[in-house]
Design a protein around this motif. Structure first.
Motif, short mmCIF file in Angstrom:
data_model
loop_
_atom_site.label_atom_id
_atom_site.label_comp_id
_atom_site.label_asym_id
_atom_site.label_seq_id
_atom_site.Cartn_x
_atom_site.Cartn_y
_atom_site.Cartn_z
N LEU A 107 0.82 -1.21 0.00
CA LEU A 107 0.00 0.00 0.00
C LEU A 107 0.86 1.26 0.00
CD1 LEU A 107 -3.27 0.31 2.03
CD2 LEU A 107 -1.81 2.29 1.66
N GLY A 108 2.01 1.20 0.65
CA GLY A 108 2.94 2.33 0.60
C GLY A 108 3.74 2.30 -0.69
N SER A 109 4.74 3.15 -0.77
CA SER A 109 5.60 3.21 -1.96
C SER A 109 7.04 2.93 -1.56
CB SER A 109 5.51 4.59 -2.63
OG SER A 109 4.20 4.83 -3.10
N PRO A 110 7.46 1.66 -1.62
CA PRO A 110 8.84 1.32 -1.24
C PRO A 110 9.85 2.10 -2.07
CG PRO A 110 7.51 -0.66 -1.43
CD PRO A 110 6.68 0.46 -1.98
N ARG A 111 10.87 2.63 -1.41
CA ARG A 111 11.88 3.46 -2.07
C ARG A 111 13.12 2.64 -2.34
NH1 ARG A 111 7.98 6.98 -3.22
NH2 ARG A 111 7.09 7.94 -1.35
N GLY A 112 13.09 1.84 -3.38
CA GLY A 112 14.24 1.01 -3.72
C GLY A 112 13.81 -0.43 -3.94
N THR A 113 14.78 -1.33 -3.92
CA THR A 113 14.53 -2.73 -4.24
C THR A 113 14.66 -3.61 -2.99
OG1 THR A 113 16.85 -3.08 -4.81
CG2 THR A 113 15.37 -2.44 -6.60
N SER A 114 13.98 -4.77 -3.05
CA SER A 114 14.05 -5.76 -1.98
C SER A 114 14.62 -7.05 -2.54
CB SER A 114 12.65 -6.05 -1.41
OG SER A 114 12.04 -4.89 -0.91
N GLU A 115 15.43 -7.74 -1.73
CA GLU A 115 15.92 -9.05 -2.12
C GLU A 115 14.94 -10.09 -1.61
OE1 GLU A 115 19.82 -11.89 -1.42
OE2 GLU A 115 20.05 -9.70 -1.36
#
Length: 329
Positions: free
Chosen positions: A235-243
């Motif tokens: 729902l939020g806007s993640p700032r970057g990438t996740s492994e």
């Protein structure tokens, strides 16, 4: 007519309040005199630090999209009977703005300006909860208790979720949770949080997890709260990438991952999906007016626009104690 002032992110970490030319409405537009605007701390601070500039948006930049004001002038194609109408618009932090009248939402009489200013946050959350396909009696975990997370916990409870477990590492944000039956606050860094979470959900874990931290590094761990076959709503806007190991951590337990950006609203109402942004704003205002939903307890700062540079400076230093930051015009 008073001076037209507006907020500008001049460069990274620099905020100024500047004089701007008075805008003139195009034929389909109205001139709105702003009363209150609400700072979207997550999106705006990301732009201000220039850490993740969005396509088509770079510094210098005029922030803001939660604007409550009054129509004071109309374009030639708009009925002048709307002059004096109080409206919610996606206008920037600016004393005067000129939205298309069709994009304005009437604000009901009796609703406070600063409460109405949460309308964009309301539509985002309602869309996210709806996209999560939340059913009555399902359990929910909300990670991140900024404005979006706080309102997600409230809307999920209103929609019949039980329990609603709200998680944040900031004690000030946990303290802002409403005192409602079935709403439980937890710190995911506490030694006993996992045991407490299982107790709260009777060992079933969450049917739906809402990610509202915007922190990509913590997202993989949030799946620990989700039952097999559950839904994970970004729902939020993640700032970057996740492994993320999709086979072990998603494919095998049968999770469904759902994107819920505000742009996922349907552009037009249909019989299959009538829930446009405008329909959600209308519902949000009705819930506020009826007292079934409240946001007044989420206002932590009220400041005149002249103090905007200091407001943003304090938010950059520490925004864990800030939720609803209202600018008065």
């Amino acid at each position: 007519m008073p001076e037209n002032r507006g907020i500008l992110f001049a460069r990274a970490n620099e905020v100024v309040v500047e004089s701007k030319p008075m805008p003139e409405p195009e034929p389909d537009e109205v001139l709105v005199e702003t009363r209150r605007t609400l700072v979207s701390t997550g999106t705006e601070l990301t732009m201000l630090t220039d850490s993740h500039p969005r396509e088509g948006r770079s510094l210098p930049f005029e922030p803001g999209y939660n604007n409550i004001g009054v129509v004071v002038e109309v374009g030639e194609a708009v009925d002048d009977g709307v002059i004096g109408e109080r409206v919610a618009t996606y206008g920037a932090h600016q004393r005067y703005t000129t939205p298309a009248y069709e994009s304005c939402y009437p604000v009901p009489d009796g609703l406070e300006d600063e409460d109405a200013a949460f309308f964009t946050i309301g539509e985002i959350v309602m869309n996210g909860v709806r996209r999560g396909d939340l059913a009555f009696g399902e359990s929910v975990a909300v990670y991140g208790l900024g404005l979006l997370g706080q309102l997600t916990a409230r809307v999920a409870h209103l929609a019949g979720a039980h329990p609603v477990v709200a998680l944040d590492i900031a004690s000030d944000r946990l303290a802002h949770l409403p005192d409602l039956p079935g709403v439980v606050g937890m710190n995911p860094r506490a030694d006993d949080w996992s045991d407490r979470f299982e107790d709260a959900t009777d060992g079933r874990l969450a049917d739906v997890v809402f990610e509202v931290t915007g922190n990509p590094s913590v997202i993989p761990d949030e799946f620990e709260a989700l039952r097999e076959g559950g839904r994970f709503v970004v729902l939020g806007s993640p700032r970057g990438t996740s492994e993320f190991d999709f086979n072990r951590a998603c494919h095998d337990p049968g999770y469904t991952i759902i994107g819920a950006h505000n742009r996922t609203h349907p552009s037009h109402a249909t019989t299959a999906d009538p829930w446009t942004r405008g329909r959600h704003v209308e519902l949000f205002f009705e819930l506020l007016a009826s007292g079934r939903l409240s946001v007044s307890d989420l206002v932590t700062h009220r400041e005149p626009v002249e103090n905007a540079p200091e407001v943003y400076e304090s938010l950059l230093e520490d925004r864990t104690q800030a939720l609803g930051v209202v600018l008065e015009w």
